[in-house]
Design a protein around this motif. Sequence first.
Motif, PDB file in Angstrom:
ATOM      1  N   VAL A 157       0.973  -0.603   0.343  1.00 40.54           N
ATOM      2  CA  VAL A 157      -0.248   0.181   0.040  1.00 40.54           C
ATOM      3  C   VAL A 157       1.032   1.337  -0.321  1.00 40.54           C
ATOM      4  CG1 VAL A 157      -1.623   1.559   0.977  1.00 40.54           C
ATOM      5  CG2 VAL A 157      -1.921  -1.114   1.117  1.00 40.54           C
ATOM      6  N   ALA A 158       2.158   1.488   1.090  1.00 44.36           N
ATOM      7  CA  ALA A 158       2.773   2.532   0.992  1.00 44.36           C
ATOM      8  C   ALA A 158       3.068   2.524  -0.328  1.00 44.36           C
ATOM      9  CB  ALA A 158       4.054   2.035   1.895  1.00 44.36           C
ATOM     10  N   LEU A 159       4.439   1.491  -1.346  1.00 48.22           N
ATOM     11  CA  LEU A 159       4.412   2.011  -2.082  1.00 48.22           C
ATOM     12  C   LEU A 159       3.666   2.598  -3.556  1.00 48.22           C
ATOM     13  CD1 LEU A 159       6.568  -1.940  -2.831  1.00 48.22           C
ATOM     14  CD2 LEU A 159       7.530   0.728  -2.855  1.00 48.22           C
ATOM     15  N   ALA A 160       2.432   1.853  -3.642  1.00 46.21           N
ATOM     16  CA  ALA A 160       1.085   2.440  -4.670  1.00 46.21           C
ATOM     17  C   ALA A 160       0.527   4.193  -3.804  1.00 46.21           C
ATOM     18  CB  ALA A 160       0.124   1.385  -4.195  1.00 46.21           C
ATOM     19  N   ASP A 161       1.216   4.056  -2.850  1.00 47.90           N
ATOM     20  CA  ASP A 161       0.525   5.298  -2.504  1.00 47.90           C
ATOM     21  C   ASP A 161       1.618   6.684  -2.824  1.00 47.90           C
ATOM     22  OD1 ASP A 161      -1.831   4.628  -1.328  1.00 47.90           O
ATOM     23  OD2 ASP A 161      -1.878   4.888   0.328  1.00 47.90           O
ATOM     24  N   GLN A 162       2.896   6.131  -3.325  1.00 45.29           N
ATOM     25  CA  GLN A 162       3.891   6.914  -3.695  1.00 45.29           C
ATOM     26  C   GLN A 162       3.330   7.569  -5.007  1.00 45.29           C
ATOM     27  OE1 GLN A 162       7.855   5.032  -3.798  1.00 45.29           O
ATOM     28  NE2 GLN A 162       7.548   4.855  -1.935  1.00 45.29           N
ATOM     29  N   THR A 163       2.390   6.779  -5.841  1.00 47.21           N
ATOM     30  CA  THR A 163       2.529   6.849  -7.450  1.00 47.21           C
ATOM     31  C   THR A 163       1.040   7.333  -7.381  1.00 47.21           C
ATOM     32  OG1 THR A 163       1.215   4.668  -7.866  1.00 47.21           O
ATOM     33  CG2 THR A 163       3.206   4.885  -7.714  1.00 47.21           C
ATOM     34  N   ASP A 164       0.922   8.237  -8.893  1.00 49.77           N
ATOM     35  CA  ASP A 164      -0.970   8.564  -8.521  1.00 49.77           C
ATOM     36  C   ASP A 164      -2.244   7.544  -9.640  1.00 49.77           C
ATOM     37  OD1 ASP A 164      -0.069   8.982 -10.917  1.00 49.77           O
ATOM     38  OD2 ASP A 164      -1.058  10.993 -11.317  1.00 49.77           O
ATOM     39  N   PHE A 165      -1.547   6.037  -9.384  1.00 45.92           N
ATOM     40  CA  PHE A 165      -1.754   4.996 -10.437  1.00 45.92           C
ATOM     41  C   PHE A 165      -2.828   4.185  -9.830  1.00 45.92           C
ATOM     42  CE2 PHE A 165       2.544   2.572 -12.590  1.00 45.92           C
ATOM     43  CZ  PHE A 165       2.532   3.885 -13.318  1.00 45.92           C
ATOM     44  N   THR A 166      -4.349   5.133 -10.023  1.00 49.66           N
ATOM     45  CA  THR A 166      -5.724   5.053  -9.784  1.00 49.66           C
ATOM     46  C   THR A 166      -5.919   2.890  -8.765  1.00 49.66           C
ATOM     47  OG1 THR A 166      -6.446   7.001  -9.765  1.00 49.66           O
ATOM     48  CG2 THR A 166      -7.627   5.970  -9.055  1.00 49.66           C
ATOM     49  N   ASN A 167      -5.614   2.547 -10.124  1.00 49.11           N
ATOM     50  CA  ASN A 167      -5.807   1.020  -9.907  1.00 49.11           C
ATOM     51  C   ASN A 167      -4.690   0.328  -8.857  1.00 49.11           C
ATOM     52  OD1 ASN A 167      -7.979   1.640 -12.065  1.00 49.11           O
ATOM     53  ND2 ASN A 167      -7.283   0.418 -13.181  1.00 49.11           N
ATOM     54  N   MET A 168      -3.603   0.873  -9.300  1.00 54.06           N
ATOM     55  CA  MET A 168      -3.473  -0.030  -8.682  1.00 54.06           C
ATOM     56  C   MET A 168      -3.205   0.398  -7.333  1.00 54.06           C
ATOM     57  SD  MET A 168       1.329  -0.560  -8.730  1.00 54.06           S
ATOM     58  CE  MET A 168       1.697   1.106  -8.454  1.00 54.06           C
ATOM     59  N   ARG A 169      -3.154   1.271  -6.332  1.00 49.54           N
ATOM     60  CA  ARG A 169      -3.902   1.702  -5.080  1.00 49.54           C
ATOM     61  C   ARG A 169      -4.477   1.259  -4.906  1.00 49.54           C
ATOM     62  NH1 ARG A 169      -3.295   8.275  -5.322  1.00 49.54           N
ATOM     63  NH2 ARG A 169      -3.829   7.987  -3.197  1.00 49.54           N
ATOM     64  N   ALA A 170      -5.777   1.395  -5.511  1.00 50.02           N
ATOM     65  CA  ALA A 170      -7.188   0.694  -5.332  1.00 50.02           C
ATOM     66  C   ALA A 170      -6.835  -0.735  -4.705  1.00 50.02           C
ATOM     67  CB  ALA A 170      -8.298   0.343  -5.530  1.00 50.02           C
ATOM     68  N   ASP A 171      -6.504  -1.746  -5.557  1.00 55.26           N
ATOM     69  CA  ASP A 171      -5.576  -3.295  -5.859  1.00 55.26           C
ATOM     70  C   ASP A 171      -5.216  -3.879  -4.252  1.00 55.26           C
ATOM     71  OD1 ASP A 171      -6.297  -4.085  -7.640  1.00 55.26           O
ATOM     72  OD2 ASP A 171      -5.738  -3.707  -9.495  1.00 55.26           O
ATOM     73  N   ALA A 172      -3.969  -2.171  -4.437  1.00 51.40           N
ATOM     74  CA  ALA A 172      -3.073  -2.840  -2.470  1.00 51.40           C
ATOM     75  C   ALA A 172      -3.908  -2.398  -1.866  1.00 51.40           C
ATOM     76  CB  ALA A 172      -2.336  -1.773  -2.567  1.00 51.40           C
ATOM     77  N   LEU A 173      -5.013  -1.136  -1.679  1.00 52.43           N
ATOM     78  CA  LEU A 173      -5.592  -1.656  -0.001  1.00 52.43           C
ATOM     79  C   LEU A 173      -6.724  -3.082  -0.576  1.00 52.43           C
ATOM     80  CD1 LEU A 173      -6.883   2.054  -0.826  1.00 52.43           C
ATOM     81  CD2 LEU A 173      -5.458   1.373   1.414  1.00 52.43           C
ATOM     82  N   MET A 174      -7.760  -3.112  -1.598  1.00 52.38           N
ATOM     83  CA  MET A 174      -8.449  -4.733  -1.017  1.00 52.38           C
ATOM     84  C   MET A 174      -7.438  -5.902  -0.888  1.00 52.38           C
ATOM     85  SD  MET A 174     -10.926  -3.742  -2.335  1.00 52.38           S
ATOM     86  CE  MET A 174     -11.695  -5.327  -2.537  1.00 52.38           C
ATOM     87  N   GLU A 175      -5.970  -5.861  -1.095  1.00 51.13           N
ATOM     88  CA  GLU A 175      -5.144  -7.025  -0.680  1.00 51.13           C
ATOM     89  C   GLU A 175      -4.622  -6.687   0.822  1.00 51.13           C
ATOM     90  OE1 GLU A 175      -3.781  -8.687  -4.657  1.00 51.13           O
ATOM     91  OE2 GLU A 175      -2.269  -6.408  -3.636  1.00 51.13           O
ATOM     92  N   LEU A 176      -4.283  -5.762   1.121  1.00 54.66           N
ATOM     93  CA  LEU A 176      -4.474  -5.818   2.620  1.00 54.66           C
ATOM     94  C   LEU A 176      -6.242  -6.276   3.256  1.00 54.66           C
ATOM     95  CD1 LEU A 176      -3.275  -4.453   5.435  1.00 54.66           C
ATOM     96  CD2 LEU A 176      -3.617  -1.829   4.401  1.00 54.66           C
ATOM     97  N   ALA A 177      -7.297  -5.329   2.796  1.00 52.20           N
ATOM     98  CA  ALA A 177      -8.307  -5.929   3.683  1.00 52.20           C
ATOM     99  C   ALA A 177      -8.563  -7.160   3.922  1.00 52.20           C
ATOM    100  CB  ALA A 177      -9.247  -5.586   2.337  1.00 52.20           C
ATOM    101  N   ASP A 178      -8.482  -7.828   2.325  1.00 52.04           N
ATOM    102  CA  ASP A 178      -7.994  -9.005   2.450  1.00 52.04           C
ATOM    103  C   ASP A 178      -7.545  -9.960   3.475  1.00 52.04           C
ATOM    104  OD1 ASP A 178      -9.989  -9.254   0.872  1.00 52.04           O
ATOM    105  OD2 ASP A 178      -8.663  -9.596  -0.961  1.00 52.04           O
ATOM    106  N   VAL A 179      -5.997  -9.209   3.565  1.00 52.75           N
ATOM    107  CA  VAL A 179      -5.277  -9.610   4.807  1.00 52.75           C
ATOM    108  C   VAL A 179      -6.119  -9.886   6.034  1.00 52.75           C
ATOM    109  CG1 VAL A 179      -3.062  -9.660   5.674  1.00 52.75           C
ATOM    110  CG2 VAL A 179      -3.312  -9.978   3.584  1.00 52.75           C
ATOM    111  N   LEU A 180      -6.430  -8.846   6.298  1.00 53.02           N
ATOM    112  CA  LEU A 180      -7.012  -8.332   8.255  1.00 53.02           C
ATOM    113  C   LEU A 180      -7.913  -9.178   7.885  1.00 53.02           C
ATOM    114  CD1 LEU A 180      -6.290  -4.801   6.899  1.00 53.02           C
ATOM    115  CD2 LEU A 180      -5.375  -5.789   9.138  1.00 53.02           C
ATOM    116  N   ARG A 181      -9.366  -9.569   7.178  1.00 59.76           N
ATOM    117  CA  ARG A 181     -10.448 -10.033   7.283  1.00 59.76           C
ATOM    118  C   ARG A 181      -9.247 -11.658   7.102  1.00 59.76           C
ATOM    119  NH1 ARG A 181     -12.207 -13.595   4.321  1.00 59.76           N
ATOM    120  NH2 ARG A 181     -11.017 -12.862   2.400  1.00 59.76           N
ATOM    121  N   ILE A 182      -8.994 -12.058   6.932  1.00 65.51           N
ATOM    122  CA  ILE A 182      -8.609 -13.312   7.052  1.00 65.51           C
ATOM    123  C   ILE A 182      -7.511 -13.451   8.243  1.00 65.51           C
ATOM    124  CG2 ILE A 182      -7.172 -15.503   6.601  1.00 65.51           C
ATOM    125  CD1 ILE A 182      -7.097 -14.066   3.602  1.00 65.51           C
TER     126      ILE A 182
END
Length: 860
Positions: A828-853
Amino acid sequence: MREGRSLCQRPRRLERGGKRLLRDAVHAELLPPLRIKGRDDPIEAHRLLGLAGEPGRLGRLGSALVGRSFELEQLERTFERAVAERACRLFTVLGPAGIGKTRLSSELIEALGGRARVVRGRCLPYGEGITFWPLVEVVGQLAGLAPGEPVDEAPARIGALLDGEEDAERIRAGVAAALGLGARQVRTEETFWAVRKLLEAAARDRPLLVVLDDIHWAEPTLLDLIEYLAGWSREQPILLCCLARPDLLDVRPSLGAPRPNATTILLEPLGEAESAALIENLLGRADVAEEARARIAEAAEGNPLFVEEMLRMLIDEGLLREEGGRWEPAADLTAAAVPPTIHALLSARLDRLGEGERAVVQRAAVVGQEFWWGAVADLSPDDLRAEVGTHLQTLVRKELIRPGPSSFAGEDGFRFGHGLIREAAYASVPKELRADLHERFAAWLERRAAEDGIVGYHLEQAFRNRESLGHVDDRARGLAPRAAERLGAAGRRAFARGDMAAAVNLLERASGLLPAGEPDRLELLITLGTALRERGALQEAGEVLAGALAAATGAADSRLEHRARVERAFVGLYTNPDTEDLRRVAEAAIPVFERAGDDVGLSKAHALLAQVHWMHLEVGAMEEELERGLRHAERSGDERELSLFRTELSRAALVGPRPIEEALRVCEEILERSREDRSLRAGVLTMMAGMEATRGRFEEARALGRESAAIYEELGLSLALAMSRMYVGISELIAGDAPAAERVLRHVCEALERMGERGRLSTAAAFLARALCAQRRFDEAERWTEISEEAASHDDVVSQAVWRGARAIVLVRRGEEEQALRLAREAVALADQTDFTNMRADALMELADVLRIAGDPAEA
């Protein structure tokens, strides 16, 4: 060892290395390994025992008949496979000069007995940088041009072959570009495609045999074309027969490597029995003393050309004469002098010519392997011109030259019987005379509007010969800028079509002819530096541009000084990417270029700033610079720069902050303005496929992906094709079809690994790991994250973020929650360095999956 013998033995040493290579090669898919014919070959021995000599003119039976039946059989078999499979096959014949490569190809043509349409092309042994010269001959023959008809008639005349082709006009344009015709810039990949389509069209009704001679002199781009044709031609029976000296493998080893549709053979020197049979074959069992035969065979070292030329020398000297339809010795041949090498032999034959004949053959040699009666007459002294025709016929009778096709209307054409004869004749011309003849022949070519590269070569040789003699007077100094102008024009055209190997060659020679501080030289050096960079010769590019910068600074030419700084900064992107320094270079250059009205310079400076923003992953700011640079590229009319800007804009539209509808409009506008550029179209369609997938229109995305891949496949752009398919795989992930994504991405990774490409592999492997995670195949997914991590560079933020997110999912499924959360947050921190919108969203979704599990649904 006798002096000079090493000239004959060096090719033999090369052959020993070739044997090791060829023993590993496989003839087609199912045939046994190729063998180098041994001295005890029973098939060859049996054939030699039954060899019947024929009386008559020397050379009536070609030397290819002796000792070459195995190789001829291989060629015929390869042709039959091409016909049976309706496929393109490549057959490369290697051997030292004079060993019989051309004769072997001629025997193949005769053996086919009219079953194939045959075209031939020859690479020039001089005038480097003339990439597609052999195609002038090939296309002229396919177009049915009569001798002397101008080549600019060829594109219009190939219409009959292209009947039924929906892209006939595009093919004609690409072929015209290869011939140096047409005003529109055509990229090299489009030229390759057009040539392939033309050859396939020519093979529709009858199999096509294309013989390309002397490809050891070919430019790298022509060798690329040969490999492209062999790898990408489809559904038509074509045999590419390429002839070369063994040192071809030093510059292009892939042409000798085992491939399913390619065969390489090495012609060995003839054995003693074969050399004796050749002499007998040529002389028709004439009563030549055994000792004389043995001496000729020993000196020849198995080289058929040596044997033939030695016998011709005996005829020239009157030691052999024709009586009753056969050759008879007129004296004791054992006393005849036998030169130690083929070069010495040819020089001896030329030395025995009459004064007029020698003058004519020398002037022909300055013109080249192929020459014209009118050109030779023009170069001859006044008192010799009336006799040029007679001397040419004498040289034909002595088999030093032969009649040939003519590329100039109203001119009788000739060619040397062998390239070595031309080399020997040229070597006999004193340098001072060479200089004068090259200059005069350049003037002859200029009157006939010949190609810049060839005219430039002869002007260059005129200057260099005078320079080597220390005769650089006003006349000689006047030749250098004329040569530089011609070579520079040819180099810029090569650069515009993307033929960087030829561009480097031509621009380097052109710049070397001009004084250090001259503006024309600095312009040439700056373009040369860019061409070197695009070839990957970064150190050399940096050195050339540093020299141009120093010269421009010394000449107080601010515009060229900043042009050199900007181009050197582009080299720095790869070697020492200090983004602040790059930014300062671009920003300092812009006002200088604005004052000078230099749109080319302005487009380059804004492109450099765009790259600085890309390195900082600031896509929005990058788009602004690209749009500014695009406007200047449009004003300058530089099609190549326009294509680069438009490609970058479409990529930025996909990954950046633009809303999808606006991004699609940008891409549609690019397509509308770039209808002729299919490579650009394919790239833009790839980006649009990603956009359509992002907004949930998956069938539209798949259709765009298929169209893009089809264009890249047609053009033979393997790396671009792999990247296009990677976007297709990512689109399937967005669509939720993980098995489909896996199939596509696995294919992409395999293709990139075959190419040895690591930068893109890191990204494809990371997304493949994500597809495997979606299928709960976590061990496999972890292995692909390791591949991505190993291949990814430190500043490859996309790969670094995606592999971390995928491995975080693997680890949390194993219960390694702390490490999984660390990796997911890093992504998430790496993606947030950019304005690659989709990549930032994907990174957040994967962090959410890890937190949920991991049992934290609230934060998830």
